[in-house]
Motif scaffolding. Structure first.
Motif, PDB file in Angstrom:
ATOM      1  N   PRO A 124       0.818  -1.229   0.000  1.00 35.01           N
ATOM      2  CA  PRO A 124       0.000   0.000   0.000  1.00 35.01           C
ATOM      3  C   PRO A 124       0.845   1.270   0.000  1.00 35.01           C
ATOM      4  N   MET A 125       2.010   1.229   0.643  1.00 41.64           N
ATOM      5  CA  MET A 125       2.883   2.391   0.641  1.00 41.64           C
ATOM      6  C   MET A 125       3.388   2.681  -0.771  1.00 41.64           C
ATOM      7  N   LEU A 126       3.767   1.616  -1.476  1.00 44.42           N
ATOM      8  CA  LEU A 126       4.252   1.780  -2.847  1.00 44.42           C
ATOM      9  C   LEU A 126       3.150   2.312  -3.756  1.00 44.42           C
ATOM     10  N   ALA A 141     -10.461   9.494   4.602  1.00 42.95           N
ATOM     11  CA  ALA A 141     -10.970   8.389   5.416  1.00 42.95           C
ATOM     12  C   ALA A 141      -9.823   7.486   5.869  1.00 42.95           C
ATOM     13  N   GLY A 142      -8.859   7.249   4.979  1.00 42.44           N
ATOM     14  CA  GLY A 142      -7.708   6.434   5.339  1.00 42.44           C
ATOM     15  C   GLY A 142      -6.875   7.053   6.446  1.00 42.44           C
ATOM     16  N   VAL A 192      -6.943  -1.383  12.691  1.00 46.19           N
ATOM     17  CA  VAL A 192      -7.525  -0.154  12.143  1.00 46.19           C
ATOM     18  C   VAL A 192      -6.462   0.662  11.408  1.00 46.19           C
ATOM     19  N   VAL A 193      -5.225   0.660  11.912  1.00 46.22           N
ATOM     20  CA  VAL A 193      -4.125   1.318  11.195  1.00 46.22           C
ATOM     21  C   VAL A 193      -4.008   0.744   9.786  1.00 46.22           C
ATOM     22  N   TRP A 194      -4.073  -0.573   9.674  1.00 45.83           N
ATOM     23  CA  TRP A 194      -3.906  -1.197   8.357  1.00 45.83           C
ATOM     24  C   TRP A 194      -5.141  -1.047   7.485  1.00 45.83           C
ATOM     25  N   LEU A 199      -7.157   1.813   2.753  1.00 45.28           N
ATOM     26  CA  LEU A 199      -7.981   2.869   2.160  1.00 45.28           C
ATOM     27  C   LEU A 199      -7.120   3.868   1.384  1.00 45.28           C
ATOM     28  N   LEU A 200      -5.944   4.171   1.904  1.00 45.04           N
ATOM     29  CA  LEU A 200      -5.035   5.066   1.181  1.00 45.04           C
ATOM     30  C   LEU A 200      -4.594   4.444  -0.144  1.00 45.04           C
TER      31      LEU A 200
END
Length: 257
Positions: A124-126, A141-142, A192-194, A199-200
């Motif tokens: 997701p970061m990439l 929202a993310g 929830v962090v993940w 969402l991001l």
């Protein structure tokens, strides 16, 4: 640089970090050092991917949350485990093996495995770093989900640490603060962090990265988190069965009875 080449650069960085951690663990005879590098691994691969992308400003939407989450997690684990020696999970794995045999095994099955997971779960970061743009409602929202999750995780960890510092609580069940409403509020926060990271990724159009966030959540629920800890606590805490009866497993809710 092609997408696969960028991913492999992050994977190589994660494996290099974990190899260094493994070398330190061999010297100290403490394989649980790997836990201290888990959060830092995500910080490192995110930084590598961001740099290879040319440091785009959009990347800050994921870089800042990952840095805050990963550095807090690693710093907390270093502080919590300082002076306590090897965690029992790794001591059990070491039993019956020579130091040389365990060192070779742990490099692959503990350190390199977690290094590979960091790169795969970190997709997701990439996705956010390489995106052409973000869908703002999903991105907001993310970030909100990430913030709520980080708050739960940090507060729950602090409450448990304070509880454990009191010698009078030795062998007792922690059922105060957030732990009154959930048996695992720290893991709830981590999940929830993940969700926020997933969402991001969706906000960046990176649907292909969402399974990585789902994988992390499954690992927390079924492998290294809730299930494993529940089994250990049932065996080591006499009052845990009553705590289970009146307290939700994960999602916070009013105590029963």
């Amino acid at each position: 640089m092609a997408g696969w080449a960028v991913f492999l650069a992050g994977l190589g960085a994660a494996l290099a970090l974990m190899t260094g951690a493994w070398a330190a663990s061999v010297v100290r005879r403490d394989a649980s050092l790997v836990d201290r590098y888990w959060g830092l691994g995500f910080v490192l691969v995110t930084l590598v991917w961001w740099g290879l992308a040319g440091w785009p400003l959009q990347g800050l939407w994921i870089v800042v949350p990952v840095f805050l989450w990963g550095l807090r997690l690693s710093a907390f684990i270093v502080w919590r485990n300082w002076g306590h020696g090897e965690d029992g999970r790794y001591t059990d794995m070491r039993a019956g093996r020579s130091d040389t045999a365990f060192a070779a095994r742990s490099l692959v099955t503990i350190f390199w495995l977690q290094g590979a997971l960091v790169a795969v779960i970190g997709l997701p970061m990439l996705a956010v770093i390489q995106a052409d743009g973000l869908r703002w409602p999903l991105a907001v929202a993310g970030l909100l989900a990430w913030g709520v999750g980080l708050w739960f995780e940090a507060v729950a960890d602090a409450q448990m640490a304070r509880f454990r510092r009191d010698p009078g609580n030795r062998g007792q069940v922690m059922d105060r603060g957030l732990w009154r409403y959930s048996r695992h509020p720290n893991y709830f926060g981590e999940i929830v962090v993940w969700v926020g990271f997933g969402l991001l990724a969706l906000a960046a159009g990176g649907w292909w990265a969402v399974p990585s966030a789902v994988l992390m959540i499954l690992l927390i629920l079924r492998v290294s988190g809730v299930t494993l800890l529940e089994r250990r606590l049932h065996e080591s805490r006499p009052g845990y069965a009553d705590y289970v009866r009146r307290t939700n497993t994960l999602i916070p809710g009013p105590p029963r009875g």
